[in-house]
Design a protein around this motif. Structure first.
Motif, short mmCIF file in Angstrom:
data_model
loop_
_atom_site.label_atom_id
_atom_site.label_comp_id
_atom_site.label_asym_id
_atom_site.label_seq_id
_atom_site.Cartn_x
_atom_site.Cartn_y
_atom_site.Cartn_z
N PHE A 1 25.86 -28.21 48.83
CA PHE A 1 26.76 -28.20 47.68
C PHE A 1 27.53 -29.50 47.50
O PHE A 1 27.84 -29.91 46.39
CB PHE A 1 27.74 -27.02 47.78
CG PHE A 1 27.10 -25.67 47.56
CD1 PHE A 1 25.90 -25.55 46.88
CD2 PHE A 1 27.71 -24.52 48.03
CE1 PHE A 1 25.31 -24.31 46.68
CE2 PHE A 1 27.14 -23.27 47.83
CZ PHE A 1 25.92 -23.16 47.16
N ARG A 2 27.89 -30.15 48.60
CA ARG A 2 28.65 -31.41 48.52
C ARG A 2 27.88 -32.59 49.09
O ARG A 2 28.44 -33.67 49.26
CB ARG A 2 29.96 -31.26 49.29
CG ARG A 2 30.86 -30.16 48.78
CD ARG A 2 31.62 -30.59 47.56
NE ARG A 2 32.30 -29.48 46.92
CZ ARG A 2 33.06 -29.57 45.85
NH1 ARG A 2 33.23 -30.75 45.30
NH2 ARG A 2 33.62 -28.51 45.32
N HIS A 3 26.61 -32.38 49.38
CA HIS A 3 25.81 -33.42 50.01
C HIS A 3 25.73 -34.67 49.12
O HIS A 3 25.46 -34.59 47.92
CB HIS A 3 24.40 -32.90 50.28
CG HIS A 3 23.51 -33.90 50.95
ND1 HIS A 3 23.65 -34.24 52.27
CD2 HIS A 3 22.47 -34.64 50.47
CE1 HIS A 3 22.73 -35.14 52.59
NE2 HIS A 3 22.01 -35.40 51.51
N HIS B 1 42.01 -26.25 48.11
CA HIS B 1 41.76 -25.27 49.16
C HIS B 1 40.27 -24.99 49.36
O HIS B 1 39.88 -24.35 50.33
CB HIS B 1 42.48 -23.96 48.85
CG HIS B 1 43.95 -24.02 49.11
ND1 HIS B 1 44.77 -22.93 49.02
CD2 HIS B 1 44.74 -25.05 49.45
CE1 HIS B 1 46.02 -23.28 49.29
NE2 HIS B 1 46.02 -24.57 49.55
N PHE B 2 39.43 -25.45 48.43
CA PHE B 2 38.01 -25.16 48.51
C PHE B 2 37.16 -26.43 48.57
O PHE B 2 35.93 -26.34 48.54
CB PHE B 2 37.58 -24.32 47.30
CG PHE B 2 38.36 -23.04 47.16
CD1 PHE B 2 38.08 -21.96 47.97
CD2 PHE B 2 39.39 -22.93 46.25
CE1 PHE B 2 38.79 -20.77 47.86
CE2 PHE B 2 40.11 -21.76 46.12
CZ PHE B 2 39.82 -20.67 46.94
N THR B 3 37.79 -27.58 48.66
CA THR B 3 37.08 -28.86 48.61
C THR B 3 37.19 -29.59 49.94
O THR B 3 38.31 -29.83 50.41
CB THR B 3 37.65 -29.74 47.49
OG1 THR B 3 37.63 -29.02 46.26
CG2 THR B 3 36.84 -31.02 47.35
N PRO B 4 36.07 -29.94 50.57
CA PRO B 4 36.14 -30.69 51.83
C PRO B 4 36.74 -32.07 51.63
O PRO B 4 36.53 -32.71 50.59
CB PRO B 4 34.67 -30.78 52.27
CG PRO B 4 33.88 -30.58 51.02
CD PRO B 4 34.69 -29.67 50.16
N LEU C 1 35.62 -23.92 55.06
CA LEU C 1 35.48 -23.76 53.62
C LEU C 1 34.22 -22.98 53.26
O LEU C 1 33.15 -23.20 53.82
CB LEU C 1 35.47 -25.13 52.93
CG LEU C 1 36.69 -26.01 53.22
CD1 LEU C 1 36.61 -27.29 52.40
CD2 LEU C 1 37.99 -25.27 52.93
N LEU C 2 34.36 -22.10 52.29
CA LEU C 2 33.29 -21.20 51.88
C LEU C 2 32.02 -21.95 51.47
O LEU C 2 30.91 -21.57 51.85
CB LEU C 2 33.78 -20.34 50.71
CG LEU C 2 32.77 -19.40 50.04
CD1 LEU C 2 32.28 -18.37 51.04
CD2 LEU C 2 33.40 -18.72 48.84
N GLU C 3 32.16 -23.03 50.70
CA GLU C 3 31.01 -23.76 50.19
C GLU C 3 30.42 -24.73 51.21
O GLU C 3 29.34 -25.26 51.00
CB GLU C 3 31.39 -24.53 48.93
CG GLU C 3 31.83 -23.65 47.77
CD GLU C 3 32.23 -24.47 46.55
OE1 GLU C 3 32.40 -23.87 45.48
OE2 GLU C 3 32.37 -25.70 46.68
#
Length: 395
Positions: free
Chosen positions: A59-61, A48-51, A164-166
Motif C-alpha cells: 500500500f505504501r511501497h 494515525h494511519f500513515t507510516p 498500522l492497519l495498512e
C-alpha cells in the motif's frame, strides 16, 4: 439500417464490454485480512494511519518519504541470509509459489507491482520484520552498523509503524520464511526452540500497550463513583492473558494492568479499524467503551494509578486517550461483553451500606491516628453512658 437496429448493435457492444469486465473480476478470497482504512475514518485522524518511517507491504511501497528505510531493510536481509544456508533464490521461489495467496490477503487488487517486484518486496519487508524481532530477542545479533537498535528513538518510531492497519504483511509468510530459514543454518542450535510467534510475543510483552455513543441504559459508572460506593480496585491477577479481562467480584473491580504511551491512541485506533473491517466481534470496541466510561476525568485515572492498575506520567492524558476513540465505537446493548460486570456494579452501588461503610472508612479511619481518635471517642461515649446509667440506678 434504421435507428432501432443501430441502438440494438450499440447495446450488444455495451453488453459485451460489461460482460468482459464481469469475467475479469478478481476472486474475493476468504484469506483477506489487510485493509485500506475507510476515507471517513482516515480524514478524522490521517496521521494515525500513515507510516512515518518504514513501509511494510504494497500500500505504501515506493513512497518517496519512506525510501530512507529501504537501506535498513536491505542491510537486515544481508545479515539474515548470512545466518542461513538457504539461498536467496530459494526464498524468492518460495514466495513466488505463494504469490496468489499473498495477493488475496489484501482487500484490493495490487496493480502497481508486477510479479517480480511484488515477490522481491515481500522478501525484503518480511525479513526486515523477522530480523527486527530476532535482534530484540537475541541482543548479541545487534551489529555495529545497526542504526535502528543503536538508536532507541529511531527504533521506537519504526515500531509505531508496525502497528498500522495498512502497513502489514500476511502473518503466514513470516512464519513460513522463518521456518524455512531454520532448515539449514551456519550456527548449530541457533533457532532451537524458537519460532516467529515466540520472538514476536517476547517483544510485545516487553512493550505492554496501553474503545461511541453510549446507550443510557448501560449507565456505566466512573471509577470515582465506584470508589465513593466502596468498590476497591486492583490489577487483574498475573495469570490473565488478555487486556480485555475486566471482572467484578466481592466488591473488587479487577482491571488488567496497562501502560499509556504517546502512541497508545494511534495503536488502539488501528486495532479498532481492523476489528471493524475484518468482521470480528467487537471485543476491543467494548473494551474502549468500558474504559472510556470508567475513566472520564483525571480523578478516575489518579485512583487507578494509586491502585497500580495504570502506569503513566500524566493522569490527564488517560481520559483523552479513551475519549478520543469514542466516536469510532458503537455500543450493542444486546451483545456488550461487560454487561454482567456493569449489572453487578450497579447493584453494588444501590446498597446504602456499601456507601456508608466507604464514607466511614474514608472520613474517620483513613489514618491510624484518625482510627485511634474514633475508637477513643467511642470508648469515652460508652463510659459516659455507663456512668449515667449507674447514677440513675443509684437513685
Amino acid at each position: 439500417m434504421d435507428d432501432s437496429e443501430d441502438v440494438s448493435i450499440d447495446m450488444e457492444k455495451l453488453a459485451d464490454t460489461l460482460s468482459g469486465k464481469l469475467e475479469t473480476l478478481r476472486h474475493l478470497s476468504k484469506d483477506c485480512s489487510i485493509y485500506r482504512v475507510a476515507e471517513p475514518t482516515r480524514c478524522s485522524n490521517p496521521s494515525h494511519f500513515t507510516p512515518r518511517m518504514v513501509s511494510i507491504g504494497p500500500f505504501r511501497h515506493g513512497k518517496e518519504e519512506l525510501k530512507a528505510s529501504e537501506e535498513h531493510k536491505q542491510r537486515y536481509l544481508k545479515y539474515f541470509l548470512q545466518r542461513t544456508k538457504v539461498r536467496m533464490e530459494r526464498f524468492l521461489s518460495f514466495i513466488k509459489e505463494r504469490e496468489t495467496k499473498l495477493r488475496n490477503c489484501y482487500a484490493e487488487t495490487i496493480r502497481n507491482l508486477g510479479s517480480n517486484e511484488f515477490v522481491a518486496m515481500v522478501l525484503v519487508d518480511a525479513v526486515f520484520l523477522i530480523e527486527f524481532f530476532l535482534r530484540f530477542y537475541k541482543r548479541k545479533l545487534t551489529t555495529d552498523d545497526d542504526r535502528i537498535f543503536r538508536k532507541p528513538q529511531l527504533r521506537k518510531r519504526i515500531w509505531h509503524d508496525f502497528l498500522l492497519l495498512e502497513n502489514q504483511p500476511p502473518l503466514f509468510i513470516l512464519n513460513d520464511l522463518f521456518d524455512l530459514a531454520k532448515t539449514v543454518t551456519d550456527e548449530d542450535a541457533f533457532y532451537e526452540n524458537i519460532s516467529f510467534v515466540k520472538i514476536t510475543c517476547f517483544w510485545f510483552r516487553s512493550q505492554v500497550l496501553v474503545f461511541l455513543p453510549l446507550d443510557e441504559n448501560q449507565n456505566i459508572p466512573s471509577v470515582e463513583e465506584l470508589h465513593e460506593a466502596g468498590v476497591k480496585f486492583k490489577p487483574a491477577a498475573g495469570s490473565t492473558k488478555s487486556l480485555l479481562d475486566i471482572n467484578f467480584n466481592q466488591g473488587i473491580l479487577e482491571i488488567p494492568f496497562f501502560k499509556v504511551y504517546d502512541n497508545t491512541e494511534r495503536a488502539y485506533r488501528n486495532l479498532l479499524a481492523f476489528e471493524s473491517m475484518h468482521g470480528y466481534d467487537g471485543y476491543f470496541n467494548d473494551y474502549i467503551i468500558m474504559m472510556a466510561c470508567l475513566i472520564s476525568c483525571p480523578k478516575d485515572a489518579e485512583l487507578l494509578v494509586q491502585n497500580e492498575v495504570i502506569r503513566l506520567g500524566n493522569t490527564e492524558t488517560v481520559p483523552t486517550v479513551f475519549g478520543n476513540l469514542d466516536p469510532d465505537c458503537t455500543l450493542n446493548s444486546y451483545n456488550f461483553q461487560y454487561s454482567g460486570v456493569v449489572t453487578n456494579l450497579q447493584a453494588y452501588r444501590k446498597l446504602p451500606w456499601h456507601k456508608w461503610k466507604a464514607t466511614l472508612k474514608r472520613n474517620y479511619f483513613n489514618t491510624p491516628w484518625a482510627s485511634i481518635s474514633v475508637i477513643a471517642a467511642v470508648i469515652l461515649l460508652l463510659l459516659t453512658a455507663t456512668q449515667t446509667v449507674s447514677s440513675l440506678i443509684a437513685l
